[in-house]
Enzyme design. Structure first.
Site, short mmCIF file in Angstrom:
data_model
loop_
_atom_site.label_atom_id
_atom_site.label_comp_id
_atom_site.label_asym_id
_atom_site.label_seq_id
_atom_site.Cartn_x
_atom_site.Cartn_y
_atom_site.Cartn_z
N ALA A 71 -0.46 3.27 6.54
CA ALA A 71 0.49 2.15 6.55
C ALA A 71 1.60 2.47 5.56
O ALA A 71 1.44 3.31 4.67
CB ALA A 71 -0.24 0.88 6.12
N GLY A 110 -4.19 4.04 7.86
CA GLY A 110 -3.73 3.52 9.14
C GLY A 110 -3.48 4.63 10.14
O GLY A 110 -3.59 4.41 11.36
N GLU A 113 -6.63 5.28 11.67
CA GLU A 113 -6.95 4.13 12.54
C GLU A 113 -6.21 4.24 13.88
O GLU A 113 -6.76 3.92 14.94
CB GLU A 113 -6.63 2.82 11.83
CG GLU A 113 -7.62 2.57 10.68
CD GLU A 113 -7.25 1.39 9.82
OE1 GLU A 113 -6.13 1.39 9.26
OE2 GLU A 113 -8.06 0.47 9.69
N GLU A 133 -7.71 4.18 1.59
CA GLU A 133 -7.32 2.82 1.19
C GLU A 133 -8.01 2.37 -0.09
O GLU A 133 -7.42 1.67 -0.91
CB GLU A 133 -7.65 1.82 2.31
CG GLU A 133 -6.71 1.88 3.50
CD GLU A 133 -7.15 2.86 4.57
OE1 GLU A 133 -7.95 3.77 4.27
OE2 GLU A 133 -6.71 2.70 5.72
N1 3HC Z 1 3.72 4.69 2.50
C1 3HC Z 1 4.96 4.82 1.95
N2 3HC Z 1 5.37 5.92 1.31
C2 3HC Z 1 4.49 6.93 1.20
C3 3HC Z 1 3.21 6.87 1.74
C4 3HC Z 1 2.83 5.69 2.42
N3 3HC Z 1 1.61 5.54 2.99
N4 3HC Z 1 2.58 8.02 1.49
C5 3HC Z 1 3.44 8.79 0.81
N5 3HC Z 1 4.60 8.14 0.64
C6 3HC Z 1 5.81 8.64 -0.02
C7 3HC Z 1 5.58 8.94 -1.49
O1 3HC Z 1 5.77 7.80 -2.28
C8 3HC Z 1 6.62 10.01 -1.74
O2 3HC Z 1 7.85 9.35 -1.91
P1 3HC Z 1 8.98 9.97 -2.90
O3 3HC Z 1 9.29 11.32 -2.35
O4 3HC Z 1 10.06 8.98 -2.82
O5 3HC Z 1 8.31 10.03 -4.24
C9 3HC Z 1 6.68 10.77 -0.43
O6 3HC Z 1 6.10 9.90 0.55
C10 3HC Z 1 5.89 12.06 -0.43
O7 3HC Z 1 4.59 11.78 -0.90
P2 3HC Z 1 3.80 12.79 -1.86
O8 3HC Z 1 4.66 13.20 -2.98
O9 3HC Z 1 2.51 12.15 -2.16
O10 3HC Z 1 3.63 14.03 -0.86
P3 3HC Z 1 2.43 15.06 -0.74
O11 3HC Z 1 2.87 16.01 0.29
O12 3HC Z 1 1.99 15.55 -2.07
O13 3HC Z 1 1.19 14.21 -0.16
C11 3HC Z 1 0.10 12.63 1.29
C12 3HC Z 1 1.25 13.66 1.11
C13 3HC Z 1 -1.25 13.36 1.22
C14 3HC Z 1 0.27 11.98 2.61
C15 3HC Z 1 0.16 11.60 0.14
O14 3HC Z 1 1.49 11.09 0.07
C16 3HC Z 1 -0.75 10.42 0.30
O15 3HC Z 1 -1.91 10.52 -0.01
N6 3HC Z 1 -0.21 9.27 0.75
C17 3HC Z 1 -0.92 8.02 0.80
C18 3HC Z 1 -1.92 7.97 1.90
C19 3HC Z 1 -2.58 6.63 1.93
O16 3HC Z 1 -3.00 6.09 0.93
N7 3HC Z 1 -2.69 6.05 3.12
C20 3HC Z 1 -3.29 4.78 3.30
C21 3HC Z 1 -2.26 3.70 3.21
S1 3HC Z 1 -2.95 2.09 3.24
C22 3HC Z 1 -3.27 1.80 4.86
O17 3HC Z 1 -3.09 2.66 5.69
C23 3HC Z 1 -3.79 0.43 5.19
C24 3HC Z 1 -4.27 0.31 6.59
O18 3HC Z 1 -5.64 0.55 6.65
C25 3HC Z 1 -4.03 -1.04 7.14
#
Ligand code: 3HC
Ligand code: NAI
Length: 694
Positions: A71, A110, A113, A133
């Site tokens: 998400a 997500g 998902e 998450e």
């Molecule tokens: N939403 C918005 N922005 C995100 C994001 C997300 N899910 N994931 C990463 N970003 C952004 C970061 O803030 C960063 O922004 P910036 O360049 O402005 O600082 C940019 O994307 C690049 O991210 P990273 O520096 O972390 O890049 P990496 O290549 O090192 O890692 C990644 C990539 C493994 C995808 C890592 O970003 C990550 O783990 N992201 C989060 C994944 C996550 O937690 N997903 C679950 C979200 S909650 C959800 O899905 C709820 C659902 O169940 C309803």
């Protein structure tokens, strides 16, 4: 090959026909987060597939570095925009044509998902799949806790949801989460797969599967066993247990009820303080990598070979980081014995990792094979970055840097791992202070994630940039600090230590102070930490000079766990118990100094040891020694185990209310009749009702 191309200029989702397969592509850099526009585009694409008789199957793929990484976290806390992610996933699952997810990079949260909503999943071997998450204080909220156990099995889903650790595509294939591993070009193979399954009916829907649940129904105890096995890791966190409960519901209730329960738990978490803190921290960590005020044309220098001076506790651990990342290291010592001891410890650490299954023996041999131990200082001449980790004494450091200056190649980065010393003074012992930087690793250096990058007055922008980029390469989280005593982390420890020690004299026991910190969520309290690190660190080494409790302990050999005694007594299994000897020493000191002993309330310990840290953090900001409040939080979470569900000391202070912090400190000042030395920034912000981090 392409007969239809449709990409409305505003949508990150485009569709393209390849024969009778509709390829739906997302292009939403950097990580294809499932923002509102992506969700809308996906639903529209599925409607298009449903409506078009010529389409027999669908492939969902992503451009750029990764499949949907989850998400869009930046949308959390804002008014929701339709369609919700659960609706998108349902729409995909209810498509009348088979839908295949083509996964590369990371399918997370997500994103996974969405893949679970698809009828089939294919993935490239180096991709990863996960539900992180829980690390944001949440649980998968788009049906993930209900679909994942039905596809991957209950045990696997439990582990994935409650720990947030992603699994490899191979593991995903083995547990049934991925249907085929794809070698070669992903999308064309995914189209080929779609062709193979386009006529299979009924469509395999994750939400309707039961086979993987049946196998777990005979073992309801797995949930409690899992809770027990991970009790230490989950202590204080709310989200892991909510994840466990949600997965358990999948086993106990039909899907339609399970998703309602999932939504309820998700909303509870989302509105809680822990999720807010953990989501704040996600962005804090990423912000820390950004350096203010660097010239735009600054580029990192190449680092192909690293030198290490000193193979002691830190030198060996630091070297392992580079070796593990495939960067050759030359390590030097003053004697063969010290060199052998240091490299022996490194090998033992690698072998222990191999024994735990974290490395193969080939990887251990490869890493150690890239290490060149030597007694010859000139062996460092071809290194691109040289890190000094010798004794913490200015004269020795200056001597080492003076010698380095004479042999290091032009452009080599000269770094010091000093914990407290003045980087500018060290840099001044060379003719190239612009190449000098502090790289303060934390112990054990091969494990701890934090790296304080200390920017000297003359450190060149490209040197700073190199330090930050090499940190990423060796998987550290780097934070820029300015030159001051103890930089960010250790500097904030000092007021805590002063107060903790004074509290002992006033009537608290080491156990009480430590308990308050552990209950707060720290992995250990100040005295447990002293015993672990060594009570003798920084001791003047004169047993006849006894000026405080610490001197008294050191004088009688109570140096901490390594001597079997410190602030606590230890048995042969290193289990601590309160020490009557230490208690007597404390009481004697209190009597000698005329300190009246009393019952100390726990809240006073919080105010005197934690509020004072916040005040020190504010001073650090005021002096420009940290770039931003969130950097301080990153240092404390990754360097000292501050509970991430409280965001870090500055975020926590904001949650407490800065007025509360100031009032608490003033109350303690009054009681003690002493002056903590308020940071003006803290007073001003409290007065204006402002916060540090929000
Ligand atoms: N939403 C918005 N922005 C995100 C994001 C997300 N899910 N994931 C990463 N970003 C952004 C970061 O803030 C960063 O922004 P910036 O360049 O402005 O600082 C940019 O994307 C690049 O991210 P990273 O520096 O972390 O890049 P990496 O290549 O090192 O890692 C990644 C990539 C493994 C995808 C890592 O970003 C990550 O783990 N992201 C989060 C994944 C996550 O937690 N997903 C679950 C979200 S909650 C959800 O899905 C709820 C659902 O169940 C309803
Ligand atoms: P240590 O005493 O374990 O190791 C220092 C090593 O340097 C010894 O093996 C010694 O033989 C070697 N050495 C001394 N002079 C040398 C020289 N001229 N050339 C080559 N080798 C030389 O010390 P430790 O704990 O590894 O500390 C090293 C540095 O790291 C210090 O500046 C310390 O403040 C810092 N540090 C220590 C941390 C810790 O928890 N131990 C944490 C973070 C930083």
């Amino acid at each position: 090959m392409t007969d239809v191309l449709d990409r409305p200029s505003t949508s990150p989702i485009s569709t393209q026909r390849h024969g009778d397969v509709l390829i739906v592509t997302s292009n939403n850099p950097p990580v294809n987060a499932l923002s509102a526009a992506v969700r809308q585009g996906l639903v529209a694409a599925i409607e298009q597939a449903d409506a078009d008789d010529a389409v027999k199957a669908v492939v969902i793929a992503c451009e750029g570095q990764t499949f949907f990484a989850g998400a869009d976290i930046t949308e959390f806390g804002k008014p929701p925009v339709m369609p919700w992610l659960p609706m998108v996933v349902d729409a995909i699952e209810n498509c009348s044509k088979p839908v295949v997810a083509a996964i590369h990079g990371t399918a997370l949260g997500g994103g996974l998902e969405v893949a679970l909503g698809c009828h089939y999943r294919v993935a490239v071997p180096d991709s990863k799949l996960g539900t992180p998450e829980v690390k944001l204080g949440l649980l998968p909220g788009a049906g993930g806790t209900q679909r994942l156990p039905r596809v991957a099995g209950v045990k696997k889903a439990l582990e994935m949801c409650a720990t947030g650790t992603p699994i490899s595509a191979r593991e995903a294939f083995d547990c049934g989460l991925v249907d085929r591993l794809i070698e070669g070009e992903l999308v064309s193979h995914a189209v080929g797969y779609a062709e193979e399954v386009k006529d299979v009916r009924p469509l395999p829907k994750s939400s309707q599967r039961d086979d993987r649940l049946v196998e777990a129904r005979g073992q309801p105890e797995i949930f409690d066993e899992f809770r027990k096995a991970n009790a230490k890791k989950f202590r204080g966190f709310e989200a892991p247990d909510a994840n466990i409960r949600a997965v358990q519901v999948a086993l106990e209730k039909p899907y339609s009820e399970g998703v309602i329960e999932e939504r309820k738990l998700f909303m509870e978490l989302m509105s809680g303080t822990q999720a807010r803190a953990q989501q704040y921290f996600f962005f804090a960590e990423r912000k820390a990598a950004k350096i203010e005020g660097l010239p735009e044309d600054a580029r990192p220098r190449d680092v192909h070979k690293v030198g290490l001076i000193g193979a002691g506790t830190m030198g060996g651990g630091i070297a392992m980081n580079f070796l593990s990342a495939g960067i050759p290291v030359t390590i030097i010592e003053t004697s063969q014995e010290a060199l052998d001891r240091g490299t022996g410890v490194m090998r033992k650490n690698y072998e222990a990792s191999a024994a735990r299954g974290k490395l193969t023996t080939e990887q251990v041999s490869k890493a150690m094979g890239m290490l060149t131990p030597t007694l010859d200082f000139a062996g460092l001449a071809d290194c691109d970055m040289i890190i000094e980790a010798v004794f913490e004494e200015m004269e020795i450091k200056k001597d080492v840097f003076g010698r380095l200056d004479r042999i290091a190649k032009p452009g080599a980065i000269l770094a010091s791992n000093t914990s407290y010393l003045d980087i500018d003074e060290i840099a001044a012992s060379t003719s190239r202070p612009e190449d000098v930087v502090g790289l303060h690793f934390f112990s054990p250096a091969n494990i701890m994630k934090l790296l304080e990058v200390v920017r000297g007055a003359k450190t060149a922008p490209d040197v700073l940039l190199t330090a930050m980029s090499i940190a990423k390469k060796i998987r550290k989280v780097a934070v820029v600090a300015g030159v001051c005593h103890g930089f960010i982390g250790n500097r904030m420890l000092m007021p805590r230590q002063v107060q903790a020690t004074q509290l002992l004299l006033e009537g608290a026991s080491p156990k009480q102070v430590d308990r308050v910190h552990v209950e707060f969520g720290m992995p250990m309290g100040p005295f447990q930490m002293a015993d672990l690190a060594g009570v003798d660190i920084g001791w003047h080494r004169d047993p006849n000079r006894v000026e405080n409790v610490r001197d008294a302990l050191c004088a009688i050999d109570r140096w901490g766990q390594k001597k079997g005694a410190g602030f606590y007594d230890y048995d042969d299994k290193r289990r601590p118990s309160p020490s009557p000897v230490v208690q007597q020493i404390i009481e004697d000191f209190a009597a000698r100094q005329g300190v009246e002993r009393r019952e100390i309330p726990d809240q006073e310990i919080v105010e005197r040891t934690l509020y004072t840290m916040v005040n020190e953090g504010a001073k650090i900001l005021e002096e420009g020694m940290a770039q931003r409040p969130s950097d301080i939080d990153v240092v404390w979470v990754y360097g000292y185990g501050w509970p991430v569900y409280r965001g870090g000391p500055m975020f926590w202070a904001d949650s407490e209310g800065l007025n509360t912090i100031v009032e608490g400190l003033k109350r303690q000042e009054q009681r003690l009749g002493s002056d903590f030395g308020f940071a003006q920034l803290l007073l001003d912000k409290a007065e204006r009702g402002e916060k540090f981090t929000r």
